[in-house]
Design an enzyme around this catalytic site. Structure first.
Site, short mmCIF file in Angstrom:
data_model
loop_
_atom_site.label_atom_id
_atom_site.label_comp_id
_atom_site.label_asym_id
_atom_site.label_seq_id
_atom_site.Cartn_x
_atom_site.Cartn_y
_atom_site.Cartn_z
CB THR A 141 52.09 -21.38 35.98
OG1 THR A 141 53.35 -21.60 36.58
CG2 THR A 141 51.95 -19.93 35.58
CB VAL A 142 47.71 -23.56 33.83
CG1 VAL A 142 46.28 -23.63 33.31
CG2 VAL A 142 48.68 -23.32 32.68
CG ASP A 163 39.43 -27.09 37.12
OD1 ASP A 163 40.50 -27.61 37.46
OD2 ASP A 163 38.34 -27.37 37.63
CG ASP A 218 44.60 -27.46 35.96
OD1 ASP A 218 43.80 -28.24 35.42
OD2 ASP A 218 44.36 -26.89 37.05
CG ASP A 254 42.56 -29.26 39.67
OD1 ASP A 254 41.36 -29.19 40.03
OD2 ASP A 254 42.89 -29.28 38.47
CG ASP A 292 38.50 -27.20 41.29
OD1 ASP A 292 39.09 -26.45 40.50
OD2 ASP A 292 38.35 -28.43 41.11
C1 LIG Z 1 25.36 -14.26 24.64
C2 LIG Z 1 25.58 -14.73 26.01
C3 LIG Z 1 27.00 -14.71 26.35
C4 LIG Z 1 27.22 -15.36 27.64
C5 LIG Z 1 28.61 -15.25 28.03
C6 LIG Z 1 29.31 -16.54 28.01
C7 LIG Z 1 28.55 -17.61 28.68
C8 LIG Z 1 29.40 -18.77 28.95
C9 LIG Z 1 28.67 -19.69 29.72
C10 LIG Z 1 29.10 -20.72 30.34
C11 LIG Z 1 30.43 -21.22 30.39
C12 LIG Z 1 30.47 -22.27 31.41
C13 LIG Z 1 31.76 -22.93 31.41
C14 LIG Z 1 31.89 -23.86 32.56
C15 LIG Z 1 33.03 -24.72 32.33
C16 LIG Z 1 33.36 -25.52 33.51
C17 LIG Z 1 34.61 -26.22 33.24
C18 LIG Z 1 35.19 -26.75 34.47
O1 LIG Z 1 36.21 -26.31 34.88
O2 LIG Z 1 34.55 -27.75 35.08
C19 LIG Z 1 35.24 -28.30 36.18
C20 LIG Z 1 34.87 -29.71 36.26
C21 LIG Z 1 35.43 -30.39 37.51
O3 LIG Z 1 36.81 -30.38 37.47
P1 LIG Z 1 37.77 -31.21 38.49
O4 LIG Z 1 37.67 -32.67 38.22
O5 LIG Z 1 39.11 -30.58 38.40
O6 LIG Z 1 37.22 -30.89 39.91
C22 LIG Z 1 36.78 -31.82 40.87
C23 LIG Z 1 35.44 -31.33 41.31
O7 LIG Z 1 35.54 -29.97 41.68
C24 LIG Z 1 34.91 -32.13 42.47
O8 LIG Z 1 33.79 -31.43 42.96
P2 LIG Z 1 32.37 -32.13 43.01
O9 LIG Z 1 32.01 -32.39 41.59
O10 LIG Z 1 32.62 -33.36 43.81
O11 LIG Z 1 31.50 -31.17 43.68
C25 LIG Z 1 35.85 -32.28 43.62
O12 LIG Z 1 35.36 -33.27 44.46
C26 LIG Z 1 37.23 -32.65 43.18
O13 LIG Z 1 38.06 -32.43 44.28
C27 LIG Z 1 37.73 -31.81 42.03
O14 LIG Z 1 38.96 -32.32 41.63
O15 LIG Z 1 35.33 -30.27 35.05
C28 LIG Z 1 34.53 -31.20 34.50
O16 LIG Z 1 33.71 -31.74 35.14
C29 LIG Z 1 34.78 -31.53 33.08
C30 LIG Z 1 33.58 -31.22 32.26
C31 LIG Z 1 33.56 -29.79 31.83
C32 LIG Z 1 32.32 -29.50 31.09
C33 LIG Z 1 32.29 -28.12 30.56
C34 LIG Z 1 31.02 -27.95 29.83
C35 LIG Z 1 30.92 -26.59 29.25
C36 LIG Z 1 29.65 -26.50 28.51
C37 LIG Z 1 29.29 -25.46 27.87
C38 LIG Z 1 30.11 -24.24 27.84
C39 LIG Z 1 29.74 -23.33 26.71
C40 LIG Z 1 28.37 -22.87 26.85
C41 LIG Z 1 28.19 -21.62 26.12
C42 LIG Z 1 26.80 -21.22 26.25
C43 LIG Z 1 26.61 -19.83 25.89
C44 LIG Z 1 25.27 -19.45 26.32
C45 LIG Z 1 25.02 -18.09 26.10
N1 LIG Z 2 48.49 -28.18 38.68
C1 LIG Z 2 47.98 -29.41 38.48
C2 LIG Z 2 46.64 -29.60 38.18
C3 LIG Z 2 46.15 -30.88 37.98
N2 LIG Z 2 47.00 -31.95 38.07
C4 LIG Z 2 46.50 -33.31 37.86
O1 LIG Z 2 45.33 -33.30 37.05
C5 LIG Z 2 44.20 -33.83 37.79
C6 LIG Z 2 42.97 -32.98 37.56
O2 LIG Z 2 42.66 -33.04 36.20
P1 LIG Z 2 41.66 -31.96 35.56
O3 LIG Z 2 41.55 -32.38 34.14
O4 LIG Z 2 40.37 -32.06 36.31
O5 LIG Z 2 42.32 -30.64 35.73
C7 LIG Z 2 44.63 -33.79 39.25
O6 LIG Z 2 44.01 -34.82 39.98
C8 LIG Z 2 46.14 -34.03 39.15
O7 LIG Z 2 46.39 -35.40 38.99
C9 LIG Z 2 48.34 -31.74 38.37
O8 LIG Z 2 49.13 -32.72 38.47
N3 LIG Z 2 48.81 -30.46 38.56
MG LIG Z 3 42.09 -28.91 36.77
MG LIG Z 4 39.58 -28.68 39.23
#
Ligand SMILES: CCCCCCCC/C=C\CCCCCCCC(=O)OC[C@H](COP(=O)(O)O[C@@H]1[C@H](O)[C@H](OP(=O)(O)O)[C@@H](O)[C@H](O)[C@H]1O)OC(=O)CCCCCCC/C=C\CCCCCCCC
Ligand SMILES: Nc1ccn([C@@H]2O[C@H](COP(=O)(O)O)[C@@H](O)[C@H]2O)c(=O)n1
Ligand SMILES: [Mg+2]
Ligand SMILES: [Mg+2]
Length: 242
Positions: free
Chosen positions: A49-50, A85, A88, A106, A110
């Protein structure tokens, strides 16, 4: 062909070569978001759901606000939902219910969310933003991001480890674009000279995604050659027998 090396998602992701955000920020956000994930579990909310609501929120924020050039509010809405993301998977792990279906859902959603974000930028530049080059750069970011993710998924599906993440993973693509879009949106509130941040960010994501794509293709080619050499090498002593 052996079984997929990473069929269970994150658990099989190699720890070497992780990009900076995934390596350091994920641990931080896991600590911060764990109580919220536990709260949702207590309320009977499921990880799926998330995943679904989070994606719907990102898509709505991107496609309602960005095509109209409302970058500040679009980014605020997207930021509220994009952290789902991380929530969940956290919930699934707390429940001990990480599943192949969850990993598939997931990753698939994405791609939908990323398509909406970069599609929203492209629609702005094709319309009111009136800039064909930046429209093309946005489309390149969209397409290259999807292909970068595909290289890993396909490489793993043919049994290779794909032991590289590359320069610009999804987290980097999102943070660079969303921080720049949020700040560029402050232009509408009278902050001068700030709207150029978004074009700069899009160029950075485009070039970074191209580099990442090359890194991953080179890795898959090397791993594939090593795997073929391993399977085609004659069994010990077989040369003497022929
Ligand atoms: C005054 C100005 C106001 C501005 C308004 C607000 C601004 C806010 C700005 C930014 C916020 C950005 C937030 C972004 C957060 C992203 C979090 C996230 O979901 O990351 C996803 C990532 C990947 O997740 P998965 O492992 O589930 O996905 C895999 C991935 O997609 C693979 O793809 P590939 O990498 O290979 O291309 C796939 O292969 C795979 O299938 C798939 O499963 O999650 C992460 O990596 C975890 C780390 C997250 C790090 C988040 C860092 C956030 C940093 C700062 C945010 C706050 C900044 C605020 C600044 C404000 C500036 C004004
Ligand atoms: N609905 C979901 C979403 C994710 N998962 C499990 O979490 C892994 C991804 O982890 P993130 O921290 O990147 O969200 C994914 O590989 C699944 O194992 C799930 O079970 N159900
Ligand atoms: Mg996720
Ligand atoms: Mg993801």
């Amino acid at each position: 062909m052996g079984p997929p090396v990473a069929s269970r998602g994150r658990a099989a992701t190699p720890t070497v070569g992780k990009a900076m955000l995934n390596k350091y920020a994920r641990a931080f956000f896991t600590r911060v978001l764990t109580p919220f994930a536990a709260f949702l579990i207590r309320r009977g909310v499921s990880p799926d759901t998330v995943t679904l609501i989070g994606t719907a929120g990102v898509v709505a924020g991107a496609l309602v606000f960005y095509p109209r050039g409302e970058f500040f509010w679009g980014t605020v809405v997207i930021t509220l939902f994009v952290f789902s993301d991380l929530v969940d998977g956290n919930m699934a792990r707390q429940l001990g219910r990480s599943s192949r279906w969850g990993a598939f859902l997931d990753s698939t959603l994405d791609r939908v969310a990323d398509g909406a974000i970069f599609g929203g930028f492209a629609l702005w530049y094709a319309g009111g933003g009136d800039d064909n080059v930046l429209c093309a750069v946005s489309i390149f970011c969209l397409a290259s991001g999807q292909v970068v993710s595909y290289t890993k998924a396909r490489g793993e599906s043919i049994g290779l480890p794909v032991a590289v993440n590359g320069l610009v993973e999804r987290a980097e693509r999102l943070v660079i674009s969303l921080v720049a879009a949020g700040l560029a949106g402050l232009h509408a509130f009278g902050v001068p000279g700030i709207r150029y941040l978004l074009p700069v960010a899009l160029w950075i994501v485009a070039v970074g995604s191209l580099v990442t794509l090359i890194q991953r293709v080179v890795t898959v080619r090397r791993e594939s050659a090593e795997a073929e050499a391993g399977t085609q090498r004659p069994a010990r002593g077989s040369e003497a027998a022929t």
